[in-house]
Design a protein around this motif. Structure first.
Motif, mmCIF file in Angstrom:
data_model
loop_
_atom_site.group_PDB
_atom_site.id
_atom_site.type_symbol
_atom_site.label_atom_id
_atom_site.label_comp_id
_atom_site.label_asym_id
_atom_site.label_seq_id
_atom_site.Cartn_x
_atom_site.Cartn_y
_atom_site.Cartn_z
ATOM 1 N N GLU A 104 41.612 25.386 18.635
ATOM 2 C CA GLU A 104 42.521 25.167 19.969
ATOM 3 C C GLU A 104 43.457 24.187 19.664
ATOM 4 O O GLU A 104 43.026 23.088 19.098
ATOM 5 N N LYS B 87 44.430 28.969 19.991
ATOM 6 C CA LYS B 87 44.343 29.102 21.308
ATOM 7 C C LYS B 87 45.258 27.869 21.878
ATOM 8 O O LYS B 87 45.023 26.915 21.352
ATOM 9 N N ILE B 88 45.633 28.308 23.017
ATOM 10 C CA ILE B 88 46.577 27.023 23.693
ATOM 11 C C ILE B 88 46.241 26.655 24.967
ATOM 12 O O ILE B 88 45.907 27.615 25.720
ATOM 13 N N ILE B 89 46.050 25.305 25.031
ATOM 14 C CA ILE B 89 45.636 24.504 26.125
ATOM 15 C C ILE B 89 46.687 23.688 26.604
ATOM 16 O O ILE B 89 47.414 22.938 25.801
#
Lengths: 519, 372
Positions: A181, A202-204
């Motif tokens: 992440e 994965k992008i937050i």
């Protein structure tokens, strides 16, 4: 300039130039290339055999034109643009349209430089390697970090390099499957989300708190043993410098994550603050935004990627080294993730940036930052007196840095004229179409302006007068603004949906003909 | 050829608000509102919207109902509307709205522009059902939970204009919601999701038009569905809340779906459709379960509006860590700085499930948003 006057009688050239393919006349030629002599043919052998069969073309779909009309076509196109060399380009907030000193163009055009080739033996290109090495030392000092690569072909590309280093780092520790992440913020540059996503993370995304700073509580809720890194811009795209940036770094480090600082545009803090002191592991600069070189659109540009020593082994190869006597290409990065492009960086840009930096000196760099911020604050105070205009997160008690994201929301409510129309109308006064905002438009009816150190007080005042005039028109005669531009080369898009519709847009002639037919 | 615009003004919408009556549904309440000195809000708002259309007066033909249901407002703006139907002046009812919408649908209008609140939107839904006639609402009512409204009157007019001019081509399903006004007056909120109407889709409808580079609605829903499905675990019960965003997940799995209700799946198969609270409790008892919900309506509610089946008891059982919130980016942008909202009717449960959520906005993409 004396008394500031806006260019009421401005009119852009309008050539209505066709696309060059539409100007093609079968049989016309710019250059008649002579057939090779028998002797040459014999010496060269079958040159085509070296080209893979699927790359050979029997027919070339290229426009057929003579030289004069090619020259004429492109000069006309240049007359149908407004840009930093021609006019008051405070418009391109976040892009930093600096003056590119002409003397540096002379340097870059010097045949002693222009005619060297990256495949030459390094003994014969010591000069450019020296410049490359010395510019690296300067960037190390400016960032406080230990190693630099200039291989990326632009800013996004340097951020992609960061994502690749983060990936290589976690791969080397055997934890890539767990550390998947990457955290970023909504007002960071979009490449801070896009390039780690391309590298498989994965992008937050964090949203701002009520003052417009990334929500630190959201960060605390987001970090975990899955956090590979944070990629953040500061000052963010809205022109606010996050005063708790070091706390952000600490929070991410506390879970073992890495910290990348997007410094695409370092005009607010050049010589004032460094990535190292804020605790970052990596950072980058868009060389054109900060170091006075031409913009290159992720091709002939340059992104400087910097990192701490412990990440140097992952850097793309080669870098440029110096053994005390001579400069050399250093391929000794045992865990290098490979290359992000060929060779070792756009030499013409590095040469110009080196010259720009050496001309200013350390004090001069700091002065650039000071003037950028002072210009912006003068401009901001003046602009905010214009009816219908406000700025995002107004009244939060924090000074704006090098740029401001304004909003025409009130004007829109009062008159129906929004930011798109204001930008179109400003063109009628010789002002380049300004930058709204990256997407999504979190700030309604946005406008982002950046007066860097290049612009004089008269430039700032002219820009202000134009926007004041457009606001006045919006309140008094909105139809003039809504139907603008009236004096530009290009008018409005005929079909608003065309940019959204893959069946309509075309980036090549071939695609255009396929989708729209050959008219 | 002229474009046909249906215009419906609910002249009593919004009357209850100013005098604290929490809604204006029903003749008795309207009478009370008048007694308390309430003035109609919607006619002026309709005029504000119509003024945006005046620039294209010659290209637009307005079809409307008599008197203050649209005729008066249209004439005030200089239009010469075609007046159909009949309604008793000063005493219009929900029935008139329904009749007007039906007749306009029969006349094949290109768009219906209407002024009202949630009750009016429901009337339109009753008349139009799943027909293809698009609508856009001028917010004029006390209650605006439905997502069929523009942000203000002028934007409603502008969206209508752009749609009629062909500058907006897409329509999207938007929620029609309403709360039970009697319960609301007693301090309880029970909102229901009644259905969906087609609304011209443009970013600036919710906030900013012409920000033409956001991904299309369909692509966004598709990539959200990919993310949810890829992260699904075996032998875990998934409770799928109502809405078009959650529907995209079910569609992608090839499963039947209850748009307005709650479905339950296990190992990518439906095990129960359109369940009640007690059915849900039975199904999840002692098992690991996750809840997939989206923002319902225009205000940011993730629980307590339109998905009451997922009750405080269910939420207690499942726990915050097993709640998956999904929403396309444009819905979040429309909320601006406002948080996601929770109103389960149980303060303890509200507190338990409030805090930050990783809202899924696309494939491998989440944003941190706080829910209160």
């Amino acid at each position: 300039m004396g008394v500031v006057k806006i260019k009421k009688d401005f009119h852009e050239a309008r050539w209505c130039e066709p696309i060059i393919y539409e100007m093609s006349t079968p049989g016309q030629r710019g250059i008649l290339v002579p057939m090779p002599d028998d002797e040459v043919k014999e010496a060269a052998g079958d040159v085509l055999s070296a080209i893979p069969a699927n790359l050979r073309r029997k027919e070339l779909n290229l426009p057929e034109m003579d030289q004069k009309h090619v020259l004429q076509h492109y000069i006309r196109l240049t007359q149908e643009t407004l840009g930093a060399n021609l006019t008051n380009d405070i418009s391109e907030g976040t892009c930093t349209m600096k003056y590119n000193p002409r003397v540096n163009e002379d340097l870059a055009a010097n045949p002693n430089f222009a005619e060297v080739h990256p495949l030459q033996d390094e003994e014969t290109v010591q000069g450019i390697l020296e410049i490359h090495y010395k510019f690296e030392q300067i960037i190390k000092e400016i960032s406080g970090l230990d190693r630099v690569t200039f291989q990326p072909g632009g800013g996004n590309h340097a951020v992609y390099t960061a994502a690749s280093v983060v990936r290589a780092y976690w791969e080397s520790k055997g934890e890539l499957d767990k550390r998947d992440e990457v955290i970023t913020t909504i007002f960071s540059h979009p490449c801070d989300a896009a390039t780690p996503a391309t590298a498989g993370f994965k992008i937050i995304t964090l949203y701002p708190d009520k003052d417009g700073f990334p929500d630190i509580e959201a960060l605390k809720a987001a970090v975990s043993e899955r956090t590979a890194a944070i990629f953040m811009t500061n000052p963010e795209d809205i022109g606010l410098y996050n005063p708790r940036v070091d706390e952000f770094v600490k929070i991410v480090h506390s879970v073992g994550g890495l910290c990348f600082y997007d410094q695409a545009n370092a005009n607010a803090f050049l010589g004032v603050a460094r990535a190292k002191e804020a605790g970052f592991d990596m950072c980058h600069f868009n060389v054109h935004k900060t170091f006075g070189t031409p913009h290159g659109s992720s091709g002939p540009a340059n992104g400087a990627f910097c990192c701490k020593e412990e990440f140097a082994k992952f850097l793309p190869v080669p870098t440029v080294g110096f053994d005390g006597k001579k400069y050399f290409l250093d391929f000794n990065h045992p865990e290098s993730f490979g290359k992000v492009r060929d060779f070792w960086g756009t030499a013409g840009v590095i040469l110009r940036a080196y010259a720009w930096t050496m001309m200013l000196g350390a004090e001069g760099l700091r002065e650039c930052a000071d003037i950028s911020v002072i210009n912006n604050n003068y401009f901001e105070k003046k602009l905010l007196t214009i009816p219908g205009l406000s700025e995002c997160f107004a009244g939060n008690g924090h000074r704006r840095q090098e740029q401001v994201r304004y909003s025409w929301e009130k004007l829109k409510e009062d008159t129906g004229v929004g930011t798109v129309e204001v930008a179109n109308r400003a063109v009628d006064y010789g002002i380049p179409h300004y930058w709204f905002s990256h997407h999504p438009w979190e700030i309604p009816e946005p406008m982002t302006l950046e007066p860097c150190e290049t612009y004089s007080k008269d430039d700032l005042d002219e820009y202000y007068e134009v926007l004041k005039q457009v606001s006045k028109e919006a309140y008094e005669t909105p139809e003039i603004v809504i139907n603008a531009p009236h004096k530009a080369a290009a008018h409005k898009r005929n079909d608003e949906a065309a940019l959204d519709d893959p069946e309509k847009w075309a980036t090549t002639w071939k695609a255009y003909v396929r989708k729209h037919g050959n008219k | 050829m002229k474009k046909k615009l249906g215009l419906i003004v609910n002249p009593v919408a919004g009357m209850g608000g100013r005098v604290g009556l929490k809604g204006s549904d029903g003749e008795e309440i309207q009478r009370k509102a008048r007694e308390l000195g309430a003035k109609p809000e919607s006619p002026q708002r309709a005029v504000d919207a119509l003024e945006r259309l005046v620039v294209s007066k010659d290209e637009i033909e307005i079809i409307t109902y008599p008197g203050d249901m649209g005729e008066t407002e249209a004439r005030q703006c200089g239009f010469e509307p075609i007046v159909i139907g009949s309604a008793e002046p000063g005493r219009t009812t929900a029935r008139d709205t329904i009749n007007a919408a039906r007749e306009m649908a029969e006349q094949k209008v290109d768009l219906i522009l209407f002024a009202g609140g949630d009750g009016t939107a429901r009337n339109l839904y009753d008349a139009l059902g799943n027909s293809e006639i698009p609508v856009i609402g001028i917010p004029a009512g006390v209650k605006i939970h439905s997502a069929v409204y523009a942000t203000n009157s002028r934007n409603a007019g502008e969206v209508a204009l752009m749609f009629l001019q062909g500058k907006i081509k897409r329509v999207q399903d938007s929620e029609v919601m309403d709360i039970d006004e009697d319960a609301f007056r007693e301090g309880r909120v029970t909102a229901r999701l009644y259905g969906y109407l087609k609304v011209p889709h443009e970013q600036r409808l919710v906030q900013n038009l012409k920000s033409g580079r956001t991904e299309g609605e369909e692509a966004a829903l598709n990539s959200i569905a990919d993310e949810v499905i890829e992260s699904m675990e075996d032998d875990v019960i998934y409770v799928i809340g109502p809405g078009t965003t959650t529907r995209a997940v079910m569609n992608k799995l090839g499963l039947e779906n209850t748009l307005l209700g709650v479905d339950v799946i296990l190992n990518k198969k439906v095990i129960a459709s359109d369940v009640t609270e007690s059915q849900l409790l039975d199904l999840i008892k002692g098992k690991k379960a996750k809840i997939v919900v989206t923002i319902i309506g225009g205000q940011g509610y993730i629980f307590g509006r339109g998905n009451q089946q997922i009750s405080p008891r269910v939420l207690r059982e499942v726990g915050k860590e097993n709640i998956i919130v999904i929403a396309p980016q444009n819905k979040l942008t429309a909320l601006g700085q406002n948080p996601l909202l929770i109103d389960t009717g149980d303060y303890e449960v509200n507190g338990m499930i409030s805090g930050y959520y990783r809202v899924v906005t696309g494939y491998q993409k989440t944003v941190m948003r706080k829910a209160e």
